[in-house]
Enzyme design. Structure first.
Site, short mmCIF file in Angstrom:
data_model
loop_
_atom_site.label_atom_id
_atom_site.label_comp_id
_atom_site.label_asym_id
_atom_site.label_seq_id
_atom_site.Cartn_x
_atom_site.Cartn_y
_atom_site.Cartn_z
N LYS A 1 -10.72 -5.00 11.55
CA LYS A 1 -9.61 -4.49 12.38
C LYS A 1 -9.57 -5.22 13.72
O LYS A 1 -8.50 -5.58 14.20
CB LYS A 1 -9.74 -2.98 12.61
CG LYS A 1 -9.48 -2.12 11.37
CD LYS A 1 -8.03 -2.17 10.91
CE LYS A 1 -7.71 -1.15 9.85
NZ LYS A 1 -6.43 -1.43 9.16
N TYR B 1 -15.22 -2.61 8.19
CA TYR B 1 -13.83 -2.16 8.36
C TYR B 1 -13.39 -2.37 9.82
O TYR B 1 -12.32 -2.94 10.09
CB TYR B 1 -13.78 -0.68 7.98
CG TYR B 1 -12.46 0.03 8.16
CD1 TYR B 1 -11.35 -0.32 7.41
CD2 TYR B 1 -12.35 1.09 9.07
CE1 TYR B 1 -10.16 0.38 7.55
CE2 TYR B 1 -11.16 1.78 9.21
CZ TYR B 1 -10.06 1.42 8.46
OH TYR B 1 -8.89 2.12 8.61
N GLY C 1 0.85 -1.21 0.00
CA GLY C 1 0.00 0.00 0.00
C GLY C 1 0.87 1.24 0.00
O GLY C 1 0.56 2.26 0.64
N ASP D 1 -0.16 -8.07 -5.03
CA ASP D 1 -1.53 -8.20 -4.57
C ASP D 1 -1.47 -8.96 -3.24
O ASP D 1 -1.11 -10.14 -3.22
CB ASP D 1 -2.32 -8.98 -5.64
CG ASP D 1 -3.74 -9.25 -5.20
OD1 ASP D 1 -4.10 -8.86 -4.07
OD2 ASP D 1 -4.48 -9.87 -5.99
N GLY E 1 -0.56 4.90 -0.80
CA GLY E 1 -1.75 5.42 -0.12
C GLY E 1 -1.36 6.64 0.72
O GLY E 1 -0.22 7.13 0.66
#
Ligand code: AKB
Length: 313
Positions: free
Chosen positions: A143, A139, A8, A50, A11
């Site tokens: 988490k 989400y 990532g 990925d 980001g």
């Protein structure tokens, strides 16, 4: 941390973390991995990966002799509600893949959790680390499960995995993602470009927030801490600033006196209302010396000046 992989990498957090890691550990020791995006003028080692494909991640780790992963790839709260199945696949199964590679290859891991682990049954003010975790978003569910998985991999396999529950983060280098607290970034673009903004949250909606520089320093500080100092293997609470949209607007109006804001709360209001207003981060302070530097005024000035330069306005 000798050879570092960041997933990532382009980001909101990754963009700034990669730069800081390159500065501290050398460009040749930081591998930036993105899912598909072409970052344009990136100067460093770039790979495509990925995280839902464990073989791909393992191959990258072996190719570069990686010893540490900052696993940042993920979908934020608002984006996750648009596609809960994809959110679970990327946010939970992606983490599981990283932890499995870490177990096999003896890697150290950083993974960001979030204030999204909290929910309506959590105390709102000065929220403790150990408390009710009953989030209402997929989400947040991923988490909470991810935090427990990290702790399990540490206890069962000795994986040195460390984590922070990030509050809303304000940074200017990368475009904001599809999150609830990201209004506090969009508002700066609007103030600079248009002089007006439609705010998706009501005045008085206090949320825990933090300037990106503090988040990056805290993240690296946690990863550099001696393992004997790390007493929390789920995720540390971390606090920076707590503010509501109207307070941020007043600060921005000191720089853009004619800035106009219209409050039109949307579906993100319910998410924000389920999260705490402020966070107790005493464990991070005690264990590894965490201390934030930026208040609301300093953060607003930094965001404004840097974005203006970036946007050439
Ligand atoms: C979001 O709003 O989804 C994120 C977060 C607080 O984790 N910024």
């Amino acid at each position: 941390m000798k050879k570092i992989l960041v997933t990532g990498a382009f980001g909101l957090v990754g963009t700034e973390l990669v730069l800081e890691l390159q500065k501290r550990y050398g460009k040749e020791n930081v591998v930036a991995a993105a899912h598909s995006k072409n970052p344009g003028e990136f100067d460093g080692i770039l790979e495509q990966a990925d995280v839902t494909n464990p073989e791909e991640v393992k191959a990258l780790v072996k190719k570069h002799g990686i010893d540490t992963i900052f696993h940042l790839a993920g979908i934020l709260s608002v984006g996750s509600e648009k596609n809960p199945a994809a959110a679970w696949e990327v946010n939970f199964n992606g983490l599981k893949n990283i932890l499995n590679v870490a177990k096999d290859e003896k890697l150290k891991v950083f993974w960001p959790s979030s204030i999204a682990v909290f929910g309506p049954t959590t105390p709102k003010e000065n929220t403790p680390l150990h408390t009710s975790l009953e989030p209402t978003t997929i989400y947040g569910v991923a988490k909470v499960a991810g935090e427990l998985l990290c702790q399990y991999y540490f206890n069962r396999y000795g994986v040195d995995v460390r984590s922070i529950r990030y509050p809303g983060l304000n940074g200017w280098r990368a475009d904001p993602g599809d999150g609830t607290t990201e209004y506090a970034i969009h508002i700066f673009y609007a103030a600079i470009k248009e002089g007006k903004y439609v705010c998706p949250l009501k005045p008085g909606t206090y949320l825990p927030m933090m300037y990106m520089d503090d988040a990056i320093n805290g993240t690296i500080q946690l990863m550099e801490a001696d393992p004997s100092k790390i007493t929390i293997r789920t995720s540390y609470n971390l606090s920076g600033i707590s503010f509501a949209p109207d307070e941020l607007v007043s600060e921005i109006q000191k720089l853009v006196p004619n800035f106009q804001v219209f409050y039109e709360p949307n579906h993100t209001q319910a998410i924000a209302d389920s999260w705490p207003k402020s966070i107790d981060d005493s464990d991070a302070r005690k264990d590894w010396g965490w201390e934030p530097k930026f208040g609301l005024e300093e953060m607003t000035k930094e965001m404004f000046d840097n974005l203006k330069k970036k946007l050439k306005m």
